[in-house]
Design a protein around this motif. Structure first.
Motif, PDB file in Angstrom:
ATOM      1  N   ALA A  53       0.838  -1.204   0.000  1.00 24.64           N
ATOM      2  CA  ALA A  53       0.000   0.000   0.000  1.00 24.64           C
ATOM      3  C   ALA A  53       0.868   1.248   0.000  1.00 24.64           C
ATOM      4  O   ALA A  53       0.596   2.214  -0.720  1.00 24.64           O
ATOM      5  CB  ALA A  53      -0.924  -0.003   1.220  1.00 24.64           C
ATOM      6  N   ALA A  54       1.934   1.233   0.805  1.00 27.75           N
ATOM      7  CA  ALA A  54       2.858   2.368   0.846  1.00 27.75           C
ATOM      8  C   ALA A  54       3.595   2.519  -0.481  1.00 27.75           C
ATOM      9  O   ALA A  54       3.774   3.630  -0.985  1.00 27.75           O
ATOM     10  CB  ALA A  54       3.852   2.187   1.989  1.00 27.75           C
ATOM     11  N   TYR A 107      -7.402  -2.089   0.451  1.00 27.57           N
ATOM     12  CA  TYR A 107      -8.234  -3.296   0.506  1.00 27.57           C
ATOM     13  C   TYR A 107      -8.396  -3.728   1.961  1.00 27.57           C
ATOM     14  O   TYR A 107      -7.435  -3.780   2.716  1.00 27.57           O
ATOM     15  CB  TYR A 107      -7.592  -4.443  -0.278  1.00 27.57           C
ATOM     16  N   GLY A 108      -9.620  -4.020   2.349  1.00 28.91           N
ATOM     17  CA  GLY A 108      -9.857  -4.599   3.661  1.00 28.91           C
ATOM     18  C   GLY A 108      -9.958  -3.626   4.815  1.00 28.91           C
ATOM     19  O   GLY A 108     -10.231  -4.021   5.947  1.00 28.91           O
ATOM     20  N   GLY A 109      -9.749  -2.346   4.592  1.00 28.83           N
ATOM     21  CA  GLY A 109      -9.841  -1.372   5.667  1.00 28.83           C
ATOM     22  C   GLY A 109      -8.586  -1.325   6.520  1.00 28.83           C
ATOM     23  O   GLY A 109      -7.703  -2.168   6.433  1.00 28.83           O
TER      24      GLY A 109
END
Length: 353
Positions: A53-54, A107-109
């Protein structure tokens, strides 16, 4: 890259945290380390949702693939080979760089933070495991039991330069396997993970431009390294990421790469020239070791001794105010984080472009 003369090499101020005769210098100075070993580590890392994500948020691996690879490899090489002050500076500024890598998981919070100890532990262990695995598969072979014990103890020492705890570093192969087995349920081959992994397997993205007549050879080298790197990845991981390669290629690439790396390792200047093609800024870090240039002070320090001598905080405790301000900007105000650390890092980790 011009021929590097021994007299032109800037010595390190000391041996850093390992030094001559250490298993770290033995494994990390072999040409498998900056090639297959390092590529494997950055590819495998992307299966970790917070990390990718980063990576995806910054887009650094796509917009400046060559400099991103160069700067990251330089940092890992500094930890292994550079003087203690240089490493302390790099570890400190890296906390600032990572302070901007925060946000919402796509994704997924939940949220991600590149300075999170769990993320740093994942990076540390995938990196050190990958470097060792490539050395064993395409280099001289397995370490002795005593050397392997020393290797994982050294990994714990290096972890003191990250925000993770050295107490969480396994001290043997079984412990490392157990860690990766625990992590397996947390890994995910999301669309951004697959995109990043396939991009990072393109060795050609980090190679410098070559004249037309040399392009076939350059592409052949890139293809061979891709095959070699995939061959080190477990099949369950390849299936998860949708990476396909035949078992025959897995087998055939081994003698080819072992021979190539063995030949390169016969001459330190050849190794440095090859390193200069994939990571120019790392040459200055490893040249003193390859060319036998002693440091100004022939001593090995612990990270604690180095921090005390040079005046640096533990990475986990460093720049807490900056990290809090970054979190307030991103999660409170909905603004982009400051790039202060990234800009400062250029003097230590190399240019951004």
């Amino acid at each position: 890259m011009a021929r590097l003369k021994r007299s032109e090499v800037e010595p390190h101020e000391d041996y850093g945290f390992f030094g001559p005769g250490s298993v770290v210098w033995k494994v990390w100075s072999y040409p498998t380390a900056p090639t297959v070993g390092f590529q494997r580590s950055v590819v495998v890392e992307e299966l970790n949702p917070p990390l990718v994500a980063a990576v995806d948020a910054t887009q650094g691996i796509y917009q400046r693939s060559r400099t991103r690879y160069d700067r990251t490899l330089r940092y890992f090489a500094m930890v292994a080979f550079a003087g203690s002050l240089q490493v302390c500076k790099a570890a400190d500024v890296l906390v600032k760089v990572h302070s901007k890598a925060i946000g919402q998981l796509p994704y997924g919070g939940g949220t991600y933070d590149a300075n999170d100890p769990a993320s740093q532990l994942w990076i540390q262990l995938t990196g050190w495991h990958s470097i060792l695995y490539a050395y064993e598969k395409y280099g001289p072979g397995k370490l002795t039991p005593a050397e392997e014990k020393e290797y994982w103890e050294a990994c714990a020492v290096a972890a003191e330069l990250q925000t993770c705890s050295p107490d969480d570093i396994p001290r043997d192969r079984d412990g490392v396997r157990a860690y990766f087995e625990r992590m397996r349920s947390q890994l995910s081959a999301s669309p951004i993970a697959r995109q990043a992994m396939n991009h990072l397997l393109k060795t050609e993205i980090v190679l410098p431009p070559v004249p037309g007549w040399a392009k076939p050879a350059s592409m052949a080298v890139a293809k061979a390294q891709r095959i070699a790197t995939i061959a080190t990845m477990p099949h369950w991981m390849r299936e998860m990421a949708g990476i396909r390669q035949s078992r025959l290629l897995d087998i055939l690439i081994v003698p080819v790469m072992k021979a190539a790396f063995s030949l390169a390792h016969l001459n330190s200047r050849v190794e440095l020239r090859l390193l200069g093609r994939i990571s120019p800024s790392t040459v200055a870090v490893i040249a003193p070791i390859k060319l036998g240039v002693p440091p100004r002070n022939e001593e090995v320090l612990t990270p604690a001794e180095a921090r005390s001598r040079h005046g640096y905080a533990k990475p986990a405790e460093a720049h807490l105010e900056l990290r809090a301000r970054q979190a307030a900007r991103v999660f409170g105000d909905g603004e982009a984080p400051s790039e202060r650390g990234l800009i400062e890092s250029q003097q230590i980790l190399g240019p951004l472009s």
